[in-house]
Design a protein around this motif. Structure first.
Motif, short mmCIF file in Angstrom:
data_model
loop_
_atom_site.label_atom_id
_atom_site.label_comp_id
_atom_site.label_asym_id
_atom_site.label_seq_id
_atom_site.Cartn_x
_atom_site.Cartn_y
_atom_site.Cartn_z
N ARG A 59 82.14 9.93 53.02
CA ARG A 59 82.68 10.04 54.38
C ARG A 59 82.28 8.83 55.22
NH1 ARG A 59 81.18 15.82 56.73
NH2 ARG A 59 82.42 15.11 58.50
N PHE A 60 81.13 8.29 54.96
CA PHE A 60 80.68 7.09 55.66
C PHE A 60 81.27 5.81 55.06
CE2 PHE A 60 76.52 9.27 57.17
CZ PHE A 60 77.16 9.71 58.33
N PHE A 98 70.25 16.18 58.14
CA PHE A 98 71.32 15.92 57.17
C PHE A 98 72.55 16.75 57.54
CE2 PHE A 98 73.69 16.05 53.24
CZ PHE A 98 73.43 14.83 52.63
N ALA A 140 79.76 13.25 61.48
CA ALA A 140 80.10 12.01 60.78
C ALA A 140 81.21 11.23 61.49
CB ALA A 140 80.51 12.31 59.34
N LEU A 143 74.27 15.30 60.51
CA LEU A 143 75.08 14.14 60.14
C LEU A 143 76.41 14.56 59.53
CD1 LEU A 143 72.30 11.86 58.62
CD2 LEU A 143 73.51 11.49 60.78
N GLU A 144 76.39 15.61 58.72
CA GLU A 144 77.64 16.13 58.15
C GLU A 144 78.58 16.60 59.26
OE1 GLU A 144 76.49 17.96 53.82
OE2 GLU A 144 75.71 19.02 55.58
N ASP A 145 78.01 17.25 60.28
CA ASP A 145 78.82 17.79 61.37
C ASP A 145 79.32 16.71 62.32
OD1 ASP A 145 78.39 20.34 60.39
OD2 ASP A 145 76.73 20.77 61.77
N LEU A 192 71.13 8.23 57.09
CA LEU A 192 71.27 9.37 56.19
C LEU A 192 70.00 9.59 55.37
CD1 LEU A 192 74.37 9.98 53.93
CD2 LEU A 192 72.10 10.08 52.99
N ARG A 250 76.68 17.10 47.48
CA ARG A 250 76.67 17.07 48.95
C ARG A 250 76.33 15.66 49.45
NH1 ARG A 250 72.61 20.90 52.39
NH2 ARG A 250 73.33 20.29 54.48
N LEU A 258 78.88 13.03 51.66
CA LEU A 258 78.56 12.42 52.95
C LEU A 258 78.59 10.90 52.86
CD1 LEU A 258 77.87 12.75 55.88
CD2 LEU A 258 75.47 13.08 55.27
#
Length: 360
Positions: free
Chosen positions: A296-297, A194, A201, A197-199, A183, A289, A293
């Motif tokens: 989410r990780f 970035f 995850a 990575l959001e899309d 990230l 934001r 993320l």
């Protein structure tokens, strides 16, 4: 097989990324005439040392193993390794194979840098964090009680061999910690990455082979490009330390026993982003934001309880990225826009951390 090169002024070296690499013959090593020593730890050695011996065509290659963990990356372990190298009769044309995570790569690389004033070594990282960060770029070091990586040298590997398949045996917590360093590349310099990575995850957390290999490849490309521009961290390479000055201080204060390195960096990145908002450098939306993320990780973002702001700042002053007694931090102007803040006001930082601590 994806292959990158780190281009330096004096030479270049390859980064090989290939699933199943340790199940096949590594021709460049199998054909080498030098004596070799595999350096690994008690977690990785039983899993992959024999496979590496087969891959290099040396079933009798000696192995030196140490206990696993950041707390073992000490001058004492460094000394033990050097003594072993001497007892084995390694000469200047020998080669060290660092098989493991960042601790092994750092310690084995530093031993290679110092033994007989420098012998060759190869990085074979087995954690996601080491694959995308510490195995590339030639930073080697051990820790002191006063701070992390305070004794070390720049010593570039001859090559880096990355087999994403070994991540199947990596514990979930360590895998997620490695995603913090992935990230980071998007956070400091690549807003498009970035967003990717959001899309993706969930696919990354599921260890989807194609997505994971793509993330490793792009992360290594970013690292190789920055190292090529600034091998010994005189300028742009410092951007790679986004979150690390905070994170290293937390690791030291917690005696390396509470947070994994990637978890400390995750907290550090969030602190750096929030402090950037506090100073008026960035919009709060970007900080939110980043937090989303990281969450989410499954990574932490809050300052651990029980740490005083003064103590954190005191450790940050000892960080290698400080200069002439001034605090130097990597801050940002939003996603993909990190910058070097060369003279951070210690009072403002202390007040910020005190407020963060009070809010926990």
């Amino acid at each position: 097989m994806p292959e990158l090169h780190v281009e330096l002024a004096a030479r270049r070296y390859p980064i090989h990324i290939e699933s199943g690499l340790l199940r096949r013959r590594i021709a460049a090593l199998a054909q080498a005439p030098e004596r070799m020593l595999i350096v690994t730890d008690d977690n990785v050695g039983p899993l992959y040392a024999d496979a590496l011996k087969q891959a290099i065509g040396r079933p009798d290659c000696p192995v030196w193993r140490m206990p696993a963990g950041e707390a073992e990356k000490t001058l004492a372990r460094f000394g033990e390794l050097l003594e072993h190298m001497a007892e084995r009769g390694l000469t200047r044309d020998a080669r060290v194979l660092a098989l493991g995570g960042g601790v092994i790569g750092d310690l084995a690389g530093f031993a290679a840098a110092c033994y007989m004033r420098g012998i060759a070594f190869v990085q074979i990282p087995t954690t996601l964090l080491a694959m995308v960060d510490s195995s590339v770029g030639g930073k080697t070091a051990v820790d002191l009680p006063a701070g992390k990586n305070l004794v070390g040298a720049f010593h570039q590997p001859q090559a880096v061999y990355i087999d994403p398949d070994v991540l199947a045996t990596l514990p979930e917590r360590e895998f997620r910690a490695g995603l913090a360093e992935v990230l980071k590349y998007g956070a400091i310099a690549d807003a498009r990455f970035f967003g990717w990575l959001e899309d993706n995850a969930e696919a990354l957390l599921a260890r989807d082979a194609a997505e994971l290999e793509g993330a490793i490849l792009l992360s290594c490309r970013h690292k190789a490009d920055i190292v090529a521009r600034d091998e010994t961290e005189q300028g742009d390479r410092a951007l790679l330390n986004f979150g690390h000055t905070f994170g290293h201080a937390l690791e030291v204060l917690l005696d390396y026993g509470t947070l994994l390195h990637g978890e400390a960096v995750a907290i550090g990145m969030q602190l750096a982003a929030d402090f950037s908002v506090e100073l008026g450098h960035a919009d709060i939306g970007d900080s939110q934001r980043l937090r989303a993320l990281l969450n989410r990780f499954g990574l932490p973002t809050a300052l651990p309880t029980g740490l005083g702001a003064d103590a954190v700042v005191a450790k940050m002053r000892l960080d290698k990225k400080a200069a002439a007694g001034r605090l130097r931090l990597i801050l940002w102007r939003g996603v993909g826009k990190a910058f070097i803040a060369g003279d951070v006001d210690a009072g403002a930082l202390t007040a910020f951390l005190a407020a963060q601590s009070a809010g926990n």
